[in-house]
Motif scaffolding. Sequence first.
Motif, PDB file in Angstrom:
ATOM      1  N   PRO A 319       0.805  -1.228   0.000  1.00  0.00           N
ATOM      2  CA  PRO A 319       0.000   0.000   0.000  1.00  0.00           C
ATOM      3  C   PRO A 319       0.836   1.274   0.000  1.00  0.00           C
ATOM      4  N   PHE A 345      -5.743   1.038  -2.902  1.00  0.00           N
ATOM      5  CA  PHE A 345      -6.214   1.148  -1.521  1.00  0.00           C
ATOM      6  C   PHE A 345      -6.949   2.458  -1.286  1.00  0.00           C
ATOM      7  N   ALA A 348      -9.199   3.049   1.782  1.00  0.00           N
ATOM      8  CA  ALA A 348      -8.821   2.155   2.883  1.00  0.00           C
ATOM      9  C   ALA A 348      -8.436   2.971   4.114  1.00  0.00           C
ATOM     10  N   ILE A 355      -1.434   3.339   5.264  1.00  0.00           N
ATOM     11  CA  ILE A 355      -2.552   2.399   5.208  1.00  0.00           C
ATOM     12  C   ILE A 355      -2.434   1.401   6.357  1.00  0.00           C
ATOM     13  N   ALA A 359      -6.158  -3.378   6.988  1.00  0.00           N
ATOM     14  CA  ALA A 359      -6.683  -3.166   5.638  1.00  0.00           C
ATOM     15  C   ALA A 359      -5.886  -3.965   4.615  1.00  0.00           C
ATOM     16  N   GLU A 362      -6.999  -7.583   4.892  1.00  0.00           N
ATOM     17  CA  GLU A 362      -8.296  -7.777   4.240  1.00  0.00           C
ATOM     18  C   GLU A 362      -8.142  -7.821   2.722  1.00  0.00           C
ATOM     19  N   ARG A 363      -7.243  -7.013   2.180  1.00  0.00           N
ATOM     20  CA  ARG A 363      -7.037  -7.025   0.731  1.00  0.00           C
ATOM     21  C   ARG A 363      -6.391  -8.349   0.300  1.00  0.00           C
TER      22      ARG A 363
END
Length: 498
Positions: A319, A345, A348, A355, A359, A362-363
């Motif tokens: 990210p 992102f 996010a 970031i 997050a 989850e990605r």
Amino acid sequence: MSLTTTLVPLAVALIGAFAIEAVAAPRRPSLRPADLAIRFIGYALVTLFWFQFSWRPWLAASSCLLTLAILSVVDRLKRQVIGEPVVFSDLALLAQVPRHPQLYYTLPLSDLRIAGPLLLGLAMVIAWYALEPTALPDGAGAAALAILGLPALLAALVVAGLSKPGQAALRRLFPRPDLTRDVARYGLIATMMGYGLRRLGEADVRPSPESAESAGSGGDNEIVVVVQLESFLDPARIGGPDLPVMGRIRAQAAQYGRLAVPAHGAYTMRSEHAVLTGLDPDGLGFGRYDPYLARKGDEPTSLARLARAAGFETVFVHPFHRDFFDRAQVFRRLGFDRLVMEEDFSGAARIGPYIADVAVAERILAEIAPGGDPAPGRRRFVFSVTMENHGPWNPGRLAGIDEPLAQYFHHVAHTGNAVERLIDGLAGRRAVLCVFGDHAPSLPDCRPPASGPLATDYALFRFGRGESGPPARIDLTAAQLGCVLRDALALKQAGLRG
């Protein structure tokens, strides 16, 4: 202008530069005549470098002294935080500083505390041009010849350094990378020049991957997820809280332990390269200081290349900006089919300036969701690099938390939550999860020990295989972890064990 008028500023530059380094250096400089000669040649070349732009001797001498003063300050700070002197490859990172000043503990160019001194310096140089007469010879032809000749001479010295005789001489001076010793002997400038020429003249080093002890074979995995955790180590080791994820690691991981990494507090790319290739930095010659700069991702032993050849879809998740460390280009060459970067992102959650780690987790889970990938039925290899806990940990980063170590502990708790989210998300699938810290944090409470970089922590989980034996504590190097991951990718079975 007489020769004496030109040589006096040069002598001032040489003596002044040595005095600056002698005062700033943590070790007493070598006074051996041969070592001093190499050191003074370095100072002279810097002076000539600046001289070619102005042909004003005192301006060039002053520029040499300013260069040494800045390098000495940066060197002292770098030794305190990272435990390593300034090295030639650091110059390649200068282009990143204006674009990402927060990562280099500095201010943006628009800030008056940076813009002011720069503008003042520019004004002084302009005034100096007006006040000091040029040393160019009389006559347009002679002046043009001098203006063209000096850069050509400096370029010829570089070419000579890359020739076989030049490389032979440099190998005698710098047989192998030993920054602390060489800087004490030859000074910062000569060592940077020597190391740079040694790297440029170095044959393409292709060492074999490390061997490593592993707690069992990976088998035919459907999914392999490897996450490089920014500045991660068990916080309990530096007086922090006992994270729940560390208890799960000691109870559920197939293996875990300390990870010997190539650097302390910075140089993420070194650990990243070692894990992705299985190549120990000691085998990379003078390219060890920035493997991406030296090798541009051309790595036949890259996990991503080998995984792709074995039928995996390969995905890189990070990210942050594509241009940082030139990752977009490097990771394509390393063998990644898709890059999921900062622009992916948008929206996010951020915790502090970056970031959130959760997050990112989850990605990653979205990338490996059943039926959710662009190539249904293909096995997937995901390599991710987190950002939430990247320094600097300065006041104002987190509301109500200004102390750097407290900020670090706040972020590392989220890192633990992200790892637990991945453990839960992969449970029941035929998968492997590996998490590891790239380097220790560059905090005042976590200085580099004299013995070398502080080890981080890693863990390797295997899912979907029923009952297994108790977790094994196996300490590894970053390169050895890369070789353990080859087994997790079932590359032995595919006949691709580089």
